[in-house]
Design an enzyme around this catalytic site. Structure first.
Site, mmCIF file in Angstrom:
data_model
loop_
_atom_site.group_PDB
_atom_site.id
_atom_site.type_symbol
_atom_site.label_atom_id
_atom_site.label_comp_id
_atom_site.label_asym_id
_atom_site.label_seq_id
_atom_site.Cartn_x
_atom_site.Cartn_y
_atom_site.Cartn_z
ATOM 1 N N GLU B 53 -23.662 22.903 -20.561
ATOM 2 C CA GLU B 53 -22.594 22.423 -21.426
ATOM 3 C C GLU B 53 -23.256 21.730 -22.593
ATOM 4 O OE1 GLU B 53 -19.796 19.919 -19.492
ATOM 5 O OE2 GLU B 53 -19.527 21.347 -17.874
ATOM 6 N N ASP B 64 -14.695 9.937 -22.233
ATOM 7 C CA ASP B 64 -16.073 9.673 -21.837
ATOM 8 C C ASP B 64 -16.340 8.209 -21.545
ATOM 9 O OD1 ASP B 64 -17.550 12.193 -21.877
ATOM 10 O OD2 ASP B 64 -16.864 12.294 -23.950
#
Ligand SMILES: Cc1ncc(COP(=O)(O)O)c(C=O)c1O
Lengths: 399, 267
Positions: B53, B64
Site C-alpha cells: 500500500e 490515521d
C-alpha cells in the site's frame, strides 16, 4: 446502494465522505433524528428547554442609535447573544444532546473554535448527565481562554490539539478520531452546519428556531419583513438558522459574511467564497463543499481575528444557496470587524462576539446605501465577553 | 491473470503500508523497493511483501493515528505531491518491482488533481488499484465509474451490520480490506478475540480474499491474524520501525523478512 431517509445532498454538495466504521453511526443518527422530529414528546421537551433553560425566545432589538448614525435603513438585531451561554450554539447542542439520550449513548465529544460550541456542549452535558470531551486547537485555547475555564467548570474535559494548524479544523480531526474509536457509546456533537449527512440538516433544524422567532418578531415589531438579513458564516449554523426563516420569502435578500482576515489579496483569511484562486469544491470532514486548499488538494491554513470563523470550509447548504443566487456572500476584514465591534458597543451598549461583529461590519457598509423606510435584520450570534483578551491585544491603547 | 489475483496464490499475504515522501522522496522509493524485494547480499531473492500500500499524503488524515499522521505531515513538509507520488510509482516499476502497488490516500487530493487525470496517470504508472478511507460505498460511484477495471478496494469495519457487509462485499473487487478494530490506524497491544468471528461474518458474503488491517504491529500478531485471514496489513509499525531507523533501507529489508517469515513465506 442504501438510501437515506432525508436528502443527503444540497445540489452537488454535501454527502457522506467518512470511513466505513462511522457509516452505521450516521445511519442510526439519521433514523433517530427523523423519529424524534415526528415525536411530539421530543419536540415538547426541546421547546421546554429552549424556553426554561436557554431563555427563548431571544429578543429582537431595534438598534435606534446605530440606524441614525449610519443614516440609511432601520436596523434590527436578533439577540442570540442573550441566549444562555452567550451564543446560538446552545440551540443545537441541546437538541443533539436530547438525541444522544434517546440513542442511549453516554458520552459526547465536540470540537470548538471560539469555545462557544464547547461551552454549549459542556452545558448540555451537565444538564443531561453526559460525559463530555471537547477538542480545541492550542492556538484557540490561547485566544479564547475564558471559555476554556468555563468548559472545565461545567465538568467537561478540554483536550488541546497540537496537530496541523492547531485551530478548528484540527480539533474536528481529533474529535472524529475519538468518535471512530468510541463510536459504540459516543456521539459526535458537531457544532456547525457542516460535516457528513445528516449533520448539516440536523444542525439547521435545531438552529431554525432563530429564523422562526425572528420572522414573527419582525412582523410584530416592525409590521413587516426585513429587506435584508445578514449573518456571519463560519461553518454556517447561525446563518442557516436565521436564513431558514426567510428563505421562502423570495423578496428578502440573504447575505452571509465570511472572515476576510487581513484582506483577500493577502491570502490570510477564511473567505471560502471570496477567493476563487484558493477555494475550490472539494471534500473535507465528510462533506463536499467549497474548501480553501492548495493546488495539490492540501487544506489551506486560514486566518481570522475571530476563532469561530477561522475554518477552511463552509457548510454545504450555503454552497447551494449561493449557486442558486438565493443568498449572497461577502466578507469583512479583521479591521472592519473590530471597528464594527466598537461601534456597536458605543451606539447600542452591546458587546458583540467578534464573529457577530463581521455581520455588523456588513451592516455598516450596506445600511447607508438603503432608504430610511427599508429594514435590515442582523443576527447577533453571540456576545463578546470571550473576546476581551483578543480585543485588548488588537486595539491596545486606541480603545 | 492480474497482479492482485496472482499475489493471492500464496496465502496469507503480507501487505505493508509506507507513505511516499517520508522521510524524503528518494528514501521512500528505496524503502518500498526494499520491502518488495529484500535481496540478500549474495544476490539471491527472498520473499518480502506480496503487495504494498503506497501512501499518498493529506493534510487532514482523519482515519490515521499519530504515527502515520506525523510521517505524512513530514512528507508534505518535504514537498510531496500527488504528481511526484505517481512518478515515484513509475520509478518503482522501472526498478523491477512487480508486485501489486495499491495507492492509498484521501479523496480531496485526488479530486484536486482531477479524477480522470489521476486515474489515467495512475494507470500509466502501472498502479494496481486504490484504497480511499473517506470514500464509503455511498459515495464511490463517481470514482469507480472513472476507474474502470482498476479496483477501488472496499473497506469493512467491525461496526458494519450484516446488510451493509452483504451490499459492500457483493461488489468487491481485488480483495476486502477488513478494519479489525473500531478506531484509527496504529498498533494495539493484542489482537481482538472477536477477529475470527468478524472474518467469518465477512466470508459469509463473499469469496473475495479478506485482508485484515489496523492494529497489527508484530510478526507474532501477523502470524496469529494470518491463520484467520488471507492477508495481513501492517501500517504504523512499518512506518515507525523504518522511519525511526538510521538505515531505513536495511530496516525495510529486515522488516519484510521478519513478517514474511512469520507468515511462513521464506524458503
Ligand atoms: C458567536 C459565534 N458566532 C458565529 C460562529 C460561527 O459559527 P457558525 O457559522 O456555525 O454560526 C461562532 C463559532 O464559534 C460563534 O461562537
Amino acid at each position: 446502494m442504501t438510501t437515506t431517509l432525508l436528502p443527503h445532498k444540497f445540489g452537488p454538495y454535501g454527502g457522506q465522505f467518512v470511513p466505513e466504521t462511522l457509516m452505521p453511526a450516521l445511519i442510526e443518527l439519521e433514523r433517530e433524528f427523523v423519529s424524534a422530529r415526528n415525536d411530539p414528546a421530543f419536540n415538547a421537551e426541546f421547546d421546554k428547554l429552549m424556553a426554561s433553560f436557554v431563555g427563548r425566545p431571544t429578543p429582537l432589538t431595534y438598534a435606534k442609535r446605530l440606524s441614525e448614525k449610519l443614516g440609511g435603513s432601520q436596523i434590527y438585531l436578533k439577540r442570540e447573544d442573550l441566549a444562555h451561554t452567550g451564543a446560538h450554539k446552545i440551540n443545537n447542542a441541546l437538541g443533539q444532546a436530547l438525541l444522544v439520550k434517546r440513542m442511549g449513548k453516554k458520552r459526547i465529544v465536540a470540537e470548538t473554535g471560539a469555545g462557544q460550541h464547547g461551552v454549549a456542549s459542556a452545558t448540555a452535558a451537565a444538564l443531561l448527565g453526559l460525559e463530555c470531551v471537547v477538542y480545541m486547537g492550542s492556538v484557540d485555547i490561547a485566544r479564547q481562554e475564558p471559555n476554556v475555564f468555563r468548559m472545565r467548570l461545567l465538568g467537561a474535559e478540554v483536550r488541546p490539539v497540537e496537530s496541523g494548524t492547531k485551530t478548528l479544523k484540527d480539533a474536528i480531526n481529533e474529535a472524529i478520531r475519538d468518535w471512530v474509536t468510541n463510536v459504540r457509546d459516543t456521539h459526535y456533537l458537531l457544532g456547525s452546519a457542516l460535516g457528513p449527512h445528516p449533520y448539516p440538516t440536523i444542525v439547521r433544524e435545531f438552529q431554525s428556531v432563530i429564523g422562526r422567532e425572528a420572522r414573527e418578531q419582525m412582523l410584530m415589531d416592525a409590521g413587516r419583513l426585513p429587506d435584508t438579513v445578514i449573518a456571519c458564516v463560519g461553518g454556517g449554523s447561525n446563518a442557516i438558522g436565521v436564513f431558514s426563516g426567510f428563505v421562502n420569502d423570495e423578496h428578502v435578500e440573504l447575505i452571509g459574511v465570511e472572515a476576510g482576515g487581513s484582506g483577500i489579496p493577502s491570502g490570510k483569511h477564511a473567505a471560502r467564497f471570496g477567493d476563487p484562486e484558493k477555494a475550490r469544491v472539494g471534500v473535507i470532514h465528510g462533506t463536499r463543499t467549497y474548501v480553501l486548499q492548495d493546488e495539490d488538494g492540501q487544506i489551506a491554513e486560514t486566518h481570522s481575528v475571530s476563532a469561530g470563523l477561522d475554518y477552511a470550509a463552509i457548510g454545504p447548504e450555503h454552497a447551494m444557496l449561493r449557486d442558486n443566487e438565493r443568498a449572497f456572500y461577502t466578507s469583512a476584514t479583521d479591521v472592519e470587524a473590530l471597528n464594527a465591534f466598537q461601534m456597536l458597543c458605543h451606539t447600542e451598549g452591546i458587546i458583540p462576539a467578534l464573529e457577530s461583529s463581521h455581520a455588523v461590519a456588513e451592516v455598516i457598509k450596506k445600511a447607508p446605501t438603503m432608504r430610511k423606510d427599508q429594514v435590515i435584520l442582523v443576527n447577533l450570534s453571540g456576545r463578546g465577553d470571550k473576546d476581551l483578551n483578543t480585543v485588548i491585544k488588537e486595539l491596545g491603547t486606541n480603545m | 491473470m492480474n497482479r492482485i489475483e496472482n499475489a493471492f496464490k500464496n496465502k496469507p499475504i503480507f501487505m505493508p503500508y509506507f507513505p511516499l515522501g517520508y522521510p524524503d522522496l528518494e528514501t521512500s522509493v528505496d524503502v518500498i523497493e526494499a520491502l518488495a524485494t529484500p535481496a540478500l547480499a549474495g544476490g539471491a531473492r527472498e520473499n518480502g511483501a506480496d503487495l504494498i500500500e503506497v501512501g499518498l499524503s493529506f493534510s487532514d488524515p482523519l482515519a490515521d493515528g499519530p504515527v502515520i499522521q506525523q510521517a505524512t505531515q513530514i512528507a508534505l513538509e518535504k514537498g510531496i505531491t500527488v504528481k511526484k507520488s505517481l512518478e515515484a510509482v513509475k520509478e518503482l516499476r522501472t526498478r523491477g518491482v512487480t508486485i501489486p502497488l495499491i495507492l492509498m490516500g484521501y479523496y480531496n487530493p485526488m479530486l484536486a488533481y482531477g479524477l480522470e487525470k489521476f486515474i489515467r496517470d495512475a494507470r500509466e504508472a502501472d498502479a494496481d488499484g486504490f484504497i480511499i478511507p473517506d470514500l464509503p460505498m455511498e459515495e464511490a460511484e463517481e470514482f469507480t465509474s472513472v476507474a474502470g477495471d482498476l479496483p477501488l478496494i472496499q473497506m469493512l469495519a467491525p461496526t458494519s451490520p450484516d446488510e451493509r457487509m452483504e451490499a459492500i462485499a457483493r461488489n468487491a473487487k481485488g480483495f476486502i480490506y477488513l478494519v479489525s478494530v473500531t478506531g484509527v490506524t496504529g498498533e494495539r497491544r493484542e489482537i481482538s478475540n472477536d477477529l475470527g468471528a468478524l472474518i467469518a461474518r465477512v466470508r459469509a458474503h463473499t469469496s473475495a480474499p479478506v485482508c485484515v488491517g489496523f492494529g497489527i504491529g508484530t510478526p507474532e500478531q501477523a502470524k496469529q491474524v494470518g491463520q484467520l485471514a488471507d492477508g495481513v496489513i501492517v501500517g504504523s509499525a512499518c512506518v515507525k520501525t523504518i522511519g525511526g531507523s538510521e538505515k531505513p533501507v536495511e530496516a525495510a529489508k529486515e522488516f519484510a523478512r521478519s513478517f514474511a517469515a512469520a507468515l511462513g513465506k521464506s524458503y
